[in-house]
Design a protein around this motif. Structure first.
Motif, mmCIF file in Angstrom:
data_model
loop_
_atom_site.group_PDB
_atom_site.id
_atom_site.type_symbol
_atom_site.label_atom_id
_atom_site.label_comp_id
_atom_site.label_asym_id
_atom_site.label_seq_id
_atom_site.Cartn_x
_atom_site.Cartn_y
_atom_site.Cartn_z
ATOM 1 N N THR A 157 0.835 -1.203 0.000
ATOM 2 C CA THR A 157 0.000 0.000 0.000
ATOM 3 C C THR A 157 0.867 1.249 0.000
ATOM 4 N N ALA A 158 1.938 1.229 0.792
ATOM 5 C CA ALA A 158 2.852 2.373 0.818
ATOM 6 C C ALA A 158 3.468 2.610 -0.560
ATOM 7 N N LEU A 159 3.818 1.542 -1.261
ATOM 8 C CA LEU A 159 4.397 1.688 -2.596
ATOM 9 C C LEU A 159 3.426 2.387 -3.541
ATOM 10 N N ALA A 160 2.157 1.992 -3.491
ATOM 11 C CA ALA A 160 1.161 2.619 -4.362
ATOM 12 C C ALA A 160 0.980 4.094 -4.028
ATOM 13 N N GLU A 161 1.218 4.463 -2.771
ATOM 14 C CA GLU A 161 1.041 5.855 -2.354
ATOM 15 C C GLU A 161 2.249 6.724 -2.676
ATOM 16 N N LEU A 162 3.457 6.173 -2.574
ATOM 17 C CA LEU A 162 4.644 7.019 -2.699
ATOM 18 C C LEU A 162 5.278 7.026 -4.090
ATOM 19 N N TRP A 171 10.866 6.185 9.749
ATOM 20 C CA TRP A 171 11.528 5.632 8.570
ATOM 21 C C TRP A 171 12.464 6.677 7.993
ATOM 22 N N HIS A 172 13.724 6.300 7.794
ATOM 23 C CA HIS A 172 14.681 7.180 7.140
ATOM 24 C C HIS A 172 14.890 6.715 5.710
ATOM 25 N N PRO A 173 14.602 7.563 4.723
ATOM 26 C CA PRO A 173 14.906 7.213 3.336
ATOM 27 C C PRO A 173 16.392 7.412 3.056
ATOM 28 N N SER A 174 16.790 7.129 1.839
ATOM 29 C CA SER A 174 18.164 7.409 1.431
ATOM 30 C C SER A 174 18.416 8.911 1.481
ATOM 31 N N PRO A 175 19.628 9.332 1.841
ATOM 32 C CA PRO A 175 19.937 10.768 1.799
ATOM 33 C C PRO A 175 19.812 11.360 0.400
ATOM 34 N N ARG A 176 19.775 10.507 -0.623
ATOM 35 C CA ARG A 176 19.647 10.993 -1.998
ATOM 36 C C ARG A 176 18.203 11.251 -2.409
ATOM 37 N N LEU A 177 17.256 10.961 -1.540
ATOM 38 C CA LEU A 177 15.856 11.196 -1.892
ATOM 39 C C LEU A 177 15.635 12.679 -2.171
ATOM 40 N N VAL A 204 6.741 10.114 0.872
ATOM 41 C CA VAL A 204 7.533 8.969 1.326
ATOM 42 C C VAL A 204 7.445 8.828 2.839
ATOM 43 N N ARG A 205 7.600 9.936 3.550
ATOM 44 C CA ARG A 205 7.585 9.871 5.011
ATOM 45 C C ARG A 205 6.251 9.338 5.528
ATOM 46 N N GLU A 206 5.152 9.886 5.029
ATOM 47 C CA GLU A 206 3.847 9.481 5.550
ATOM 48 C C GLU A 206 3.510 8.041 5.172
ATOM 49 N N ALA A 207 3.780 7.664 3.921
ATOM 50 C CA ALA A 207 3.448 6.304 3.494
ATOM 51 C C ALA A 207 4.263 5.271 4.260
ATOM 52 N N ALA A 220 3.282 2.365 7.110
ATOM 53 C CA ALA A 220 3.616 0.979 6.771
ATOM 54 C C ALA A 220 4.476 0.341 7.852
ATOM 55 N N VAL A 221 5.463 1.084 8.344
ATOM 56 C CA VAL A 221 6.338 0.561 9.399
ATOM 57 C C VAL A 221 5.537 0.261 10.656
ATOM 58 N N GLY A 222 4.643 1.170 11.029
ATOM 59 C CA GLY A 222 3.839 0.942 12.224
ATOM 60 C C GLY A 222 2.992 -0.315 12.116
ATOM 61 N N SER A 223 2.320 -0.493 10.978
ATOM 62 C CA SER A 223 1.464 -1.672 10.801
ATOM 63 C C SER A 223 2.284 -2.954 10.741
ATOM 64 N N ALA A 224 3.411 -2.912 10.016
ATOM 65 C CA ALA A 224 4.221 -4.119 9.850
ATOM 66 C C ALA A 224 4.856 -4.556 11.168
#
Length: 276
Positions: A106-111, A211-217, A227-230, A234-238
């Motif tokens: 679901t996060a992938l579809a959102e971000l 969740w920390h994305p890549s510094p290149r984001l 990205v942050r919200e999705a 996702a992390v919380g649910s997983a």
């Protein structure tokens, strides 16, 4: 052989558009998610829509492969995938695996649309479909910076171990240093009104999970916020599905915080306890 062997067989038979696949892989790396190359997880498995028909996913049924030529699935850790595949009717493992996969897909579809790719998830338990979109959607955005954190925060050992177990079971990477991508942990102040049992004087048992994305984001607000919200949700649910005790806190003057504390004895902790 479990899910991994089936996924790999489907990947060999499928013909993936290499240009689109490269763009998706680059987007996943910017987000900080691993890629399940060859169908070997944990990570995001990419395969041509319709190319994995018969693998139990129902991929390609009623879907236009010209509009959505690429399909994404989240593969959890080998332990969780194999436990779910071998589980009986009363086992919690299939449901645990499904919740983790649903959360990430679901996060992938959102971000992904924020990163210049068309993405959709037609059904709650279906895969994420990807198609080409505007390649320049996020190209000109400035590079983001990872939020500053204490390079060596004091984290309660029991809570840290619980987060690590749940993240490993879900297949999510753990950020090992402040600029690393993955599940990041920091100390958080005591929560007003929290039970005394949850807090140790001077050393809170609660940690802040993000969740920390890549510094290149790309740092454009539309990209970083998506990205942050999705990924936060996702992390919380997983992690919760994998037995971690979590709670959401929504301060009036800042974004929601995901907190985790020492493992409890609730039914939700059963999968993680069994994985120790």
């Amino acid at each position: 052989m479990g899910v991994h062997g089936v996924a790999a067989a489907g990947a060999r038979a499928a013909r993936v558009d290499p240009l689109l696949a490269d763009r998706v892989v680059e987007a996943l790396l910017l987000v900080g998610l691993p890629v399940a190359h060859g169908g070997h997880g944990p990570g995001v498995h990419l395969f041509a829509t319709g190319g994995a028909a018969g693998d139990g996913c129902g991929d390609g049924d009623g879907v236009d492969p010209d509009r959505w030529p690429l399909t994404l699935r989240w593969l959890c850790s080998a332990r969780l995938e194999d436990a779910a595949a071998a589980a009986g009717a009363d086992s919690p493992w299939p449901r645990t695996r499904q919740v983790v996969a649903d959360s990430v897909e679901t996060a992938l579809a959102e971000l992904l649309p924020a990163l210049g790719l068309a993405a959709v998830r037609e059904t709650p338990e279906g895969p994420t479909r990807v198609g080409p979109a505007d390649p320049a959607a996020a190209a000109a955005a400035p590079v983001s910076t990872v939020p500053p954190t204490d390079p060596a925060p004091h984290l309660p050992a029991e809570t840290l171990a619980a987060v690590r177990r749940s993240a490993a079971l879900a297949g999510l990477p753990l950020a090992r240093h402040p600029r690393a991508a993955g599940v990041a942990l920091t100390t958080c102040p005591p929560v007003p009104g929290a039970p005394d049992a949850v807090l140790t004087p001077g050393v809170p048992d609660v940690v802040d999970v993000a969740w920390h994305p890549s510094p290149r984001l790309p740092g454009a607000p539309a990209v970083s916020t998506a990205v942050r919200e999705a990924m936060h949700h996702a992390v919380g649910s997983a992690l919760t599905a994998c037995g971690l005790r979590t709670s959401w806190h929504r301060p009036p003057d800042s974004p929601p915080h995901l907190h985790a504390d020492a493992p409890g004895t609730s039914a939700a902790s059963a999968p993680a306890a069994a994985a120790r």
